[in-house]
Scaffold this motif. Structure first.
Motif, mmCIF file in Angstrom:
data_model
loop_
_atom_site.group_PDB
_atom_site.id
_atom_site.type_symbol
_atom_site.label_atom_id
_atom_site.label_comp_id
_atom_site.label_asym_id
_atom_site.label_seq_id
_atom_site.Cartn_x
_atom_site.Cartn_y
_atom_site.Cartn_z
ATOM 1 N N GLU A 1 -10.244 73.202 -31.459
ATOM 2 C CA GLU A 1 -9.454 74.196 -30.445
ATOM 3 C C GLU A 1 -9.851 73.550 -29.306
ATOM 4 O O GLU A 1 -11.033 73.641 -28.875
ATOM 5 C CB GLU A 1 -9.909 75.537 -30.837
ATOM 6 N N LEU A 2 -8.545 73.647 -28.402
ATOM 7 C CA LEU A 2 -8.730 73.353 -27.163
ATOM 8 C C LEU A 2 -8.535 74.602 -26.309
ATOM 9 O O LEU A 2 -7.853 75.448 -26.770
ATOM 10 C CB LEU A 2 -7.620 72.394 -26.520
ATOM 11 N N TRP A 3 -9.488 74.744 -25.087
ATOM 12 C CA TRP A 3 -9.477 76.182 -24.361
ATOM 13 C C TRP A 3 -9.348 75.727 -23.108
ATOM 14 O O TRP A 3 -9.892 74.756 -22.589
ATOM 15 C CB TRP A 3 -10.854 76.606 -24.479
ATOM 16 N N ALA A 4 -8.466 76.484 -22.600
ATOM 17 C CA ALA A 4 -8.081 76.246 -21.065
ATOM 18 C C ALA A 4 -8.754 77.340 -20.383
ATOM 19 O O ALA A 4 -8.567 78.538 -20.661
ATOM 20 C CB ALA A 4 -6.717 76.305 -20.656
ATOM 21 N N PHE A 5 -9.443 77.146 -19.092
ATOM 22 C CA PHE A 5 -10.336 78.190 -18.581
ATOM 23 C C PHE A 5 -9.206 78.601 -17.575
ATOM 24 O O PHE A 5 -8.823 78.110 -16.493
ATOM 25 C CB PHE A 5 -11.475 77.637 -17.896
ATOM 26 N N PHE A 6 -9.036 79.978 -17.494
ATOM 27 C CA PHE A 6 -8.388 80.618 -16.393
ATOM 28 C C PHE A 6 -9.460 81.745 -15.651
ATOM 29 O O PHE A 6 -9.650 82.594 -16.694
ATOM 30 C CB PHE A 6 -6.948 81.524 -16.684
ATOM 31 N N ASP A 7 -9.679 81.864 -14.460
ATOM 32 C CA ASP A 7 -10.169 82.964 -14.065
ATOM 33 C C ASP A 7 -11.912 82.858 -14.742
ATOM 34 O O ASP A 7 -12.350 83.841 -15.278
ATOM 35 C CB ASP A 7 -9.867 84.201 -14.193
#
Lengths: 225, 170
Positions: free
Chosen positions: A163-169
């Motif tokens: 699973e790829l995770w993108a960090f926002f805030d």
């Protein structure tokens, strides 16, 4: 909770009926339990049988044309229908090959343009996790679309995905499930519902397919560089 | 080649649309909305077909599971209920085999048909209405433990039927 107690939760999980504490604890247990994962596969088959056991319901006659139109496929004429009928089994197999080929061509053109204009975000190994030392990953992104390539990740167990995770805030947001190719490389494309220019970085964890809202901390292989 | 494409999708549709429609209508009740689901799922499968093998059983299971999950998603959106603390089997998650054929098919159907009504009710609330164990307990006015047991017993029976007679419990 003992193993037997967790095993009793497998059928509930397969139906999507677990919630609250039970769900959280079961997911933790499942990540490390081969026996429960095997049982889960069997119960998922059992769940699919519930769907397959319903008496068939014929959709409206117009739906067929709508589906073909929406898929961008031309409506087959009568001759083609007959041919398709005779060659039904072969067609089902061919379908896969034809789509692969068509997609490859289209993607090659799109990819050229995409990679020419995309931003690049690199990932580094999470040293707290065994087997991650040699892992590398890169995400190209533009607007809402991203392309991932990651090398030297451990082989995926059955039923699991990266699973790829993108960090926002500083918060991880799911950014696509990816499988490992036969060449050992994890790669793929994903479209998100938000602008990736705002993403602070990317991470990869090993998860049950579709099962999690946040990364399993002990299974994070790659972190933002 | 493009015409062959259309014929192949048509074949896929002709083979599985009625089974898919049964699931969508069972979940959503509304045939028009059910047809929207069918359309989405077929188009998605058409576009992603390269990721899966083209054998008949695998495609059927993938399709029905996708229809079920999208149907439940819509049901929840319609009811504006939050789904933050539950697990929904993802549409990418597909049983590796089946639904089976022939003898196995009959054995499984018989097992499902023979379920006691209280067990059947519990698994149907979960699978076709997307209810969690806690919601089911509330709905049926039964203790949570009772609901868990009913679901477990029912699923074990179906699974035993799938796995075949040698593993059937006494």
């Amino acid at each position: 909770m003992s193993h037997d107690e967790f095993r009793d939760l497998v059928p509930l999980y397969a139906l999507g009926a677990l919630d609250g504490e039970d769900l959280a604890r079961f997911q933790d247990h499942l990540a490390g339990c081969d026996d429960c994962r095997r049982q889960l596969r069997e119960h998922e088959r059992a769940a699919a049988e519930l769907a397959a056991s319903l008496p068939p319901v014929r959709p409206s006659p117009e739906l067929r044309a709508r589906v073909l139109a929406a898929a961008g496929a031309p409506r087959p004429n009568r001759v083609m229908r007959i041919v398709a009928g005779i060659a039904a089994a072969a067609a089902a197999v061919l379908l896969v090959a034809v789509i692969n080929l068509r997609n490859d061509l289209e993607r090659a053109q799109e990819d050229l343009e995409f990679f020419r204009t995309a931003s690049v975000s690199l990932m580094k190994p999470n040293e707290g996790v065994p087997d991650s030392k040699l892992a590398t990953g890169v995400v190209w992104h533009r607007d809402r679309t991203l392309v991932l390539t990651a090398h030297n990740l451990p082989k995926l167990p059955e039923g699991r995905v990266y699973e790829l995770w993108a960090f926002f805030d500083k918060k991880p947001v799911r950014a696509g499930e990816f499988e490992m190719g036969s060449d050992g490389i994890v790669r793929g494309r994903h479209t998100m519902d938000r602008d990736l220019a705002q993403a602070e970085g990317f991470a990869i964890s090993l998860e049950r397919a579709g099962g999690v809202d946040s990364p399993t901390v002990s299974a994070i292989y790659l972190l933002p560089r | 080649m493009a015409r062959g494409d259309g014929a192949a999708l048509g074949t896929l549709y002709d083979r599985h649309a009625a089974a898919a429609m049964a699931v969508a209508v069972r979940i959503l009740g509304d045939p028009a909305e059910a047809e929207d689901v069918i359309q989405n799922v077929f188009v998605r499968i058409w576009r992603q077909a390269g990721r899966y093998d083209g054998t008949r059983g695998a495609v059927a299971a993938w399709l029905l599971t996708s229809v079920r999950n999208e149907g439940i998603d819509r049901l929840r959106r319609r009811e504006s209920r939050l789904a933050a603390t539950r697990n929904l089997p993802a549409s990418t998650q597909v049983p590796a085999e089946a639904p089976g054929a022939g003898e196995e098919r009959k054995r499984v159907r018989d097992a499902i048909a023979a379920l006691p009504s209280d067990q059947r009710e519990a698994i149907e609330l979960a699978y076709f209405e997307g209810r969690t164990q806690t919601e089911i307990a509330g709905r049926l006015g039964q203790p949570l433990g009772t609901v868990k047991t009913r679901i477990r017993l029912a699923m074990e029976k179906i699974r035993s039927a799938l796995m075949g007679p040698p593993r059937e419990p006494a």
